[in-house]
Design a protein around this motif. Structure first.
Motif, short mmCIF file in Angstrom:
data_model
loop_
_atom_site.label_atom_id
_atom_site.label_comp_id
_atom_site.label_asym_id
_atom_site.label_seq_id
_atom_site.Cartn_x
_atom_site.Cartn_y
_atom_site.Cartn_z
N VAL A 363 -79.39 -35.14 -14.91
CA VAL A 363 -78.91 -34.51 -15.85
C VAL A 363 -79.75 -35.12 -17.25
O VAL A 363 -80.17 -34.46 -18.04
CB VAL A 363 -77.50 -34.70 -16.27
CG1 VAL A 363 -77.24 -34.26 -17.47
CG2 VAL A 363 -76.91 -33.68 -15.09
N ALA A 364 -79.72 -36.51 -17.10
CA ALA A 364 -80.56 -37.04 -18.51
C ALA A 364 -82.07 -36.77 -18.37
O ALA A 364 -82.56 -36.48 -19.54
CB ALA A 364 -80.44 -38.71 -18.17
N GLY A 365 -82.66 -36.30 -17.12
CA GLY A 365 -83.90 -35.93 -17.28
C GLY A 365 -83.92 -34.36 -17.72
O GLY A 365 -84.92 -34.21 -18.68
N PHE A 366 -83.12 -33.52 -17.59
CA PHE A 366 -83.04 -32.41 -18.29
C PHE A 366 -82.74 -32.55 -19.94
O PHE A 366 -83.41 -31.68 -20.68
CB PHE A 366 -81.94 -31.54 -17.59
CG PHE A 366 -82.13 -30.81 -16.20
CD1 PHE A 366 -83.16 -29.96 -16.23
CD2 PHE A 366 -81.54 -31.11 -15.23
CE1 PHE A 366 -83.58 -29.24 -15.16
CE2 PHE A 366 -82.00 -30.47 -13.96
CZ PHE A 366 -82.86 -29.69 -13.96
N ARG A 367 -81.98 -33.35 -20.26
CA ARG A 367 -81.86 -33.67 -21.61
C ARG A 367 -83.00 -34.03 -22.34
O ARG A 367 -83.32 -33.78 -23.41
CB ARG A 367 -80.70 -34.57 -21.76
CG ARG A 367 -79.15 -34.00 -21.55
CD ARG A 367 -78.21 -34.98 -22.08
NE ARG A 367 -76.87 -34.45 -21.74
CZ ARG A 367 -76.25 -33.26 -22.34
NH1 ARG A 367 -76.88 -32.59 -23.28
NH2 ARG A 367 -74.87 -33.02 -22.13
N GLY A 392 -96.67 -44.26 -22.38
CA GLY A 392 -95.42 -44.73 -21.77
C GLY A 392 -95.06 -43.93 -20.65
O GLY A 392 -95.62 -43.05 -19.92
N ARG A 393 -93.78 -43.79 -20.11
CA ARG A 393 -93.28 -43.06 -18.79
C ARG A 393 -92.28 -42.29 -19.33
O ARG A 393 -91.24 -42.69 -19.94
CB ARG A 393 -92.77 -44.31 -17.94
CG ARG A 393 -94.04 -45.12 -17.59
CD ARG A 393 -95.07 -44.59 -16.92
NE ARG A 393 -94.84 -44.28 -15.56
CZ ARG A 393 -95.90 -43.80 -14.88
NH1 ARG A 393 -97.16 -43.27 -15.44
NH2 ARG A 393 -95.73 -43.30 -13.53
N GLY A 394 -91.85 -41.12 -18.37
CA GLY A 394 -90.75 -40.39 -18.70
C GLY A 394 -89.80 -40.56 -17.89
O GLY A 394 -89.61 -41.44 -16.84
N PRO A 395 -88.65 -39.53 -17.68
CA PRO A 395 -87.65 -39.31 -16.65
C PRO A 395 -88.49 -39.64 -15.24
O PRO A 395 -89.25 -39.02 -14.86
CB PRO A 395 -86.92 -38.30 -16.90
CG PRO A 395 -87.14 -38.01 -18.32
CD PRO A 395 -88.70 -38.53 -18.65
#
Length: 440
Positions: A363-367, A392-395
């Motif tokens: 869910v944090a990835g979708f946000r 940087g790095r993402g979800p």
């Protein structure tokens, strides 16, 4: 049961706890509670205090569960194991009816089973919330389930407040714990030498009247409050629920579903350990002579490929669509059906996922993706994005400039061929097959 505890706190010494078990047995209850078995803390018959997992606790993380010894002799010093109370109210296999052939004519007979009289001992706050969710599904819906209703009405609930939390717990995000506030007959908070007891129903009051209780002292009440507060302070995992339904339903075709599908095994562990999932199927079992048939309801899962089989084909033919169905139903469309979330924050689906998929992180990835999309639409955002491209790095550990996999993936995680058809309307969340209970 009433909504709130309605009596002053009482104290039950551990030396007198066997009296509680004996009183329940004398009233015809089968006491079920936490026991040690199969390398985990599981629910089973509790006749003596020695049946409880005294001195044991559980160590949990994503894809990880272990029993370890405590440095004290606490009786309820653990969180939750792989089982939930739904196995007693909504059993994995329930006989619905039998058909018998007599003189060339089939006669149908509804299944008649004795209604067990259960006393659930050690129910946690998140599990009380799960019982309430299942009550909405099986008791308070347009089509009450008579098997569930009879078992539920007989059951007595003795809750135990959590005094510790696992890293997988996020009940505070779902407003379901760790304090037991409603839905119980009695609630206990464990201290070193006894339990602070609260009464939550008339039936609980009648039971308490038969126990050797004393008014809890101010110090005992403070100690109990401190123990409950300790559990809440230990909760570090969170799920942001504001706008969650809209977030998921507005991103049904987002490439992040492919990312999680590449990791998901579609093993159905999450639905089996979940205390609220209720998908089922119906089987007919014949005897060897073919003269008697039993129709039985069995647990099923929306992660099983055949669960969505209808009219000669599968509705949800890949892991992407099955995981999407589960998550969007659990956190979004469950509200439409039952007026509540289907998740209580117990964390079982995280601990018992073989590859450690964590729905709070998904869910944090979708946000995060939604926030980036909103930022990218701001004037001048394009120049800023170009200046930080590749940093940087993402979800999910993917690069911030390309946070999610872009190519649809199939059952094995390999990219689907370019000519693979688009997912049709029947693949949308909420489009259940006739076999699905959850799509009603």
């Amino acid at each position: 049961m009433v909504d709130q505890a309605t009596a002053d706190e009482q104290y039950l010494a551990k030396a007198d706890f066997q009296v509680l078990l004996d009183v329940l047995a004398g009233e015809g209850y089968e006491v079920l509670g936490p026991t040690l078995g199969e390398g985990a803390i599981v629910y089973g018959p509790v006749r003596r205090v020695d049946d409880l997992p005294r001195g044991w606790t559980d160590e949990q993380e994503a894809g990880h569960y272990r029993l370890v010894r405590r440095n004290d002799e606490a009786w309820f010093g653990f969180v939750v194991g792989p089982q939930s109370w739904k196995q007693y109210l909504f059993p994995p296999r329930t006989r619905l009816l039998t058909a018998k052939c007599e003189h060339g004519t089939w006669k149908m007979q509804p299944a008649e089973e004795p209604v067990p009289k259960y006393a659930f001992l050690g129910v946690r706050a998140c599990e009380l919330a799960a019982l309430d969710v299942q009550d909405r599904v099986f008791m308070h819906s347009a089509f009450p389930d008579p098997h569930y209703v009879r078992r539920r009405q007989q059951a007595l609930v003795i809750a135990v407040n959590c005094t510790q939390a696992a890293p997988t717990c996020f009940c505070t995000s779902m407003a379901t714990g760790p304090r037991c506030r409603q839905g119980f007959d009695l609630a206990l908070t464990e201290l070193a030498e006894g339990f602070v007891l609260e009464i939550g129903s008339p039936r609980g009051r009648e039971l308490a009247a038969r126990l050797p209780l004393a008014p809890a002292s101010e110090q005992q009440c403070r100690d109990a409050a401190d123990a409950r507060a300790q559990a809440e302070q230990q909760i570090t995992r969170h799920l942001a629920t504001a706008g969650l339904r809209e977030l998921l339903l507005s991103n049904l075709n987002h490439p992040h579903w492919d990312d999680v599908a590449a990791r998901c095994l579609s093993c159905a562990n999450c639905t089996m350990v979940c205390p609220t999932c209720f998908c089922s199927s119906v089987e007919e079992v014949s005897d060897l002579l073919g003269e008697q048939i039993a129709r039985e309801r069995v647990w099923d899962s929306c992660f099983n490929p055949q669960f969505s089989y209808v009219h000669g084909g599968l509705v949800r033919h890949n892991i992407r669509s099955r995981y999407r169905q589960w998550l969007t139903h659990k956190l979004a469309t469950w509200h439409d059906q039952f007026g509540t979330s289907g998740c209580v924050g117990c964390g079982r689906c995280i601990s018992w996922c073989p590859v450690g998929i964590d729905l709070t992180q998904e869910v944090a990835g979708f946000r995060a993706a939604a926030d980036r999309a909103l930022f990218d639409r701001r004037p001048g955002a394009g120049e800023h994005a170009a200046s930080v491209s590749g940093q940087g790095r993402g979800p999910s550990g993917l690069s911030a400039s390309r946070p999610f996999l872009q190519q649809p993936r199939g059952e094995t995680g390999r990219p689907l061929p370019d000519e693979a058809p688009e997912l049709g309307q029947s693949d949308a969340p909420g489009s259940e097959s006739p076999r699905s209970t959850e799509g009603r």
